[in-house]
Structures are given as C-alpha cells and as structure tokens.
Design a protein around this motif. Sequence first.
Motif, PDB file in Angstrom:
ATOM      1  N   GLY A 157      50.580  36.583   8.643  1.00  0.00           N
ATOM      2  CA  GLY A 157      51.189  37.577   7.767  1.00  0.00           C
ATOM      3  C   GLY A 157      51.482  37.108   6.356  1.00  0.00           C
ATOM      4  N   LYS A 158      51.099  35.871   6.019  1.00  0.00           N
ATOM      5  CA  LYS A 158      51.389  35.336   4.686  1.00  0.00           C
ATOM      6  C   LYS A 158      50.141  35.419   3.811  1.00  0.00           C
ATOM      7  N   PHE A 159      50.291  35.920   2.609  1.00  0.00           N
ATOM      8  CA  PHE A 159      49.182  35.980   1.672  1.00  0.00           C
ATOM      9  C   PHE A 159      49.631  35.454   0.328  1.00  0.00           C
ATOM     10  N   SER A 160      48.800  34.615  -0.262  1.00  0.00           N
ATOM     11  CA  SER A 160      49.052  34.111  -1.603  1.00  0.00           C
ATOM     12  C   SER A 160      47.754  34.238  -2.387  1.00  0.00           C
ATOM     13  N   ALA A 161      47.819  34.865  -3.551  1.00  0.00           N
ATOM     14  CA  ALA A 161      46.621  35.071  -4.366  1.00  0.00           C
ATOM     15  C   ALA A 161      46.133  33.787  -5.016  1.00  0.00           C
ATOM     16  N   ARG A 162      46.941  32.737  -4.972  1.00  0.00           N
ATOM     17  CA  ARG A 162      46.533  31.459  -5.564  1.00  0.00           C
ATOM     18  C   ARG A 162      47.164  30.321  -4.774  1.00  0.00           C
ATOM     19  N   ASP A 163      46.536  29.151  -4.823  1.00  0.00           N
ATOM     20  CA  ASP A 163      47.077  28.015  -4.080  1.00  0.00           C
ATOM     21  C   ASP A 163      48.003  27.151  -4.925  1.00  0.00           C
ATOM     22  N   THR A 164      48.083  27.452  -6.211  1.00  0.00           N
ATOM     23  CA  THR A 164      48.908  26.665  -7.125  1.00  0.00           C
ATOM     24  C   THR A 164      49.884  27.601  -7.821  1.00  0.00           C
ATOM     25  N   PRO A 165      51.174  27.292  -7.773  1.00  0.00           N
ATOM     26  CA  PRO A 165      52.128  28.158  -8.475  1.00  0.00           C
ATOM     27  C   PRO A 165      51.780  28.279  -9.959  1.00  0.00           C
ATOM     28  N   LYS A 166      52.043  29.444 -10.521  1.00  0.00           N
ATOM     29  CA  LYS A 166      51.718  29.710 -11.921  1.00  0.00           C
ATOM     30  C   LYS A 166      52.330  28.626 -12.819  1.00  0.00           C
ATOM     31  N   GLY A 167      51.504  28.071 -13.696  1.00  0.00           N
ATOM     32  CA  GLY A 167      51.961  27.050 -14.632  1.00  0.00           C
ATOM     33  C   GLY A 167      51.715  25.624 -14.149  1.00  0.00           C
ATOM     34  N   ASP A 168      51.606  25.413 -12.842  1.00  0.00           N
ATOM     35  CA  ASP A 168      51.400  24.061 -12.316  1.00  0.00           C
ATOM     36  C   ASP A 168      50.062  23.472 -12.743  1.00  0.00           C
ATOM     37  N   PHE A 169      49.009  24.288 -12.745  1.00  0.00           N
ATOM     38  CA  PHE A 169      47.692  23.780 -13.122  1.00  0.00           C
ATOM     39  C   PHE A 169      47.701  23.338 -14.584  1.00  0.00           C
ATOM     40  N   THR A 170      48.295  24.146 -15.448  1.00  0.00           N
ATOM     41  CA  THR A 170      48.391  23.792 -16.871  1.00  0.00           C
ATOM     42  C   THR A 170      49.151  22.488 -17.042  1.00  0.00           C
ATOM     43  N   ARG A 171      50.242  22.321 -16.294  1.00  0.00           N
ATOM     44  CA  ARG A 171      51.005  21.073 -16.367  1.00  0.00           C
ATOM     45  C   ARG A 171      50.165  19.889 -15.883  1.00  0.00           C
ATOM     46  N   SER A 172      49.348  20.106 -14.861  1.00  0.00           N
ATOM     47  CA  SER A 172      48.475  19.028 -14.368  1.00  0.00           C
ATOM     48  C   SER A 172      47.450  18.626 -15.421  1.00  0.00           C
ATOM     49  N   VAL A 173      46.895  19.614 -16.133  1.00  0.00           N
ATOM     50  CA  VAL A 173      45.934  19.332 -17.204  1.00  0.00           C
ATOM     51  C   VAL A 173      46.618  18.544 -18.310  1.00  0.00           C
ATOM     52  N   ASP A 174      47.802  18.969 -18.712  1.00  0.00           N
ATOM     53  CA  ASP A 174      48.540  18.262 -19.763  1.00  0.00           C
ATOM     54  C   ASP A 174      48.845  16.825 -19.347  1.00  0.00           C
ATOM     55  N   ARG A 175      49.237  16.634 -18.096  1.00  0.00           N
ATOM     56  CA  ARG A 175      49.533  15.277 -17.616  1.00  0.00           C
ATOM     57  C   ARG A 175      48.264  14.431 -17.599  1.00  0.00           C
ATOM     58  N   ALA A 176      47.148  15.024 -17.157  1.00  0.00           N
ATOM     59  CA  ALA A 176      45.885  14.285 -17.139  1.00  0.00           C
ATOM     60  C   ALA A 176      45.489  13.861 -18.555  1.00  0.00           C
ATOM     61  N   LYS A 177      45.646  14.763 -19.522  1.00  0.00           N
ATOM     62  CA  LYS A 177      45.322  14.432 -20.912  1.00  0.00           C
ATOM     63  C   LYS A 177      46.146  13.230 -21.387  1.00  0.00           C
ATOM     64  N   HIS A 178      47.422  13.245 -21.047  1.00  0.00           N
ATOM     65  CA  HIS A 178      48.303  12.139 -21.421  1.00  0.00           C
ATOM     66  C   HIS A 178      47.826  10.827 -20.777  1.00  0.00           C
ATOM     67  N   GLU A 179      47.496  10.888 -19.498  1.00  0.00           N
ATOM     68  CA  GLU A 179      47.045   9.683 -18.785  1.00  0.00           C
ATOM     69  C   GLU A 179      45.714   9.174 -19.341  1.00  0.00           C
ATOM     70  N   PHE A 180      44.824  10.095 -19.770  1.00  0.00           N
ATOM     71  CA  PHE A 180      43.572   9.678 -20.405  1.00  0.00           C
ATOM     72  C   PHE A 180      43.869   8.900 -21.689  1.00  0.00           C
ATOM     73  N   LYS A 181      44.779   9.441 -22.504  1.00  0.00           N
ATOM     74  CA  LYS A 181      45.135   8.771 -23.760  1.00  0.00           C
ATOM     75  C   LYS A 181      45.717   7.388 -23.516  1.00  0.00           C
ATOM     76  N   MET A 182      46.486   7.245 -22.425  1.00  0.00           N
ATOM     77  CA  MET A 182      47.113   5.965 -22.105  1.00  0.00           C
ATOM     78  C   MET A 182      46.111   4.979 -21.512  1.00  0.00           C
ATOM     79  N   GLY A 183      44.938   5.484 -21.109  1.00  0.00           N
ATOM     80  CA  GLY A 183      43.937   4.616 -20.495  1.00  0.00           C
ATOM     81  C   GLY A 183      44.107   4.465 -18.995  1.00  0.00           C
TER      82      GLY A 183
END
Length: 130
Positions: A80-106
Amino acid sequence: FGYDLTFQFEPIRKSQERDPTQRDILLYLADEIVVVDQSRHSSWTVSLDFSYKSKSTKGLPHDCEPAPFLAFEHNPRNEGKFSARDTPKGDFTRSVDRAKHEFKMGNLFEAVLSQTFREKLDKETPPSVL
C-alpha cells in the motif's frame, strides 16, 4: 564496485585485507530477449543457448514461472505504499553539490549518482503503454 573490479586487471598494492570469497563481478546472461523496434512497429524474441567446456544449455526449456503485470493496488509486495521518487526532494541536488566539493578537494575522481522516478500503474495503464 569499480575499484574492486580493477584488482582483476591491474597490479594494485592492497592496503587492507580483502575477503578471498568476495565476488568482484557477476555476469548475468539472458537466455531470452524481447526486441522491440519502435520505428518499424515490430517486435520479436531471440532465444539463446550457451556452452562452456562440455556443458550446454541446448535443449533445456526456456520457460520459467509466469510473472503477469499486477496493478499497484493488487501487488502484495507494495504494502500500500507508493513513492514517486526514491530520493527525498533536494537530496539529489545536495549529493551533487557534495560531490563537486569532493572533486575540488581531490577526494573523488568519479561519482555515479542516481535517482529513480516512478509512475503509479493501474489496470488501464500497464508498463507496455508508457
């Protein structure tokens, strides 16, 4: 996954003990494939047999337990549970931002981020009409 697989091809000095029973890769070969050509409005099935050393799948049945489409409301696995997405809204964007930071840090040289969107299907809208 990718790093473990590299051990199969490159002589890498290991900095920690690895479980010798761990599988680094598992290859799945489908014995039957449905091909759909949208531009020609046609489809067909390709059945394959495999052989290795003295063993073969030739002559073995290509059948399995049928798995008909079940609408969301009739599928007991959904509970009976339905979710239109597997990632809460905004989490994916935060993951991209964190990845960008980690790339810059090497700290990263590659990142594979994913997000799944779903559509609730019913009897009138099976996967074949999407």
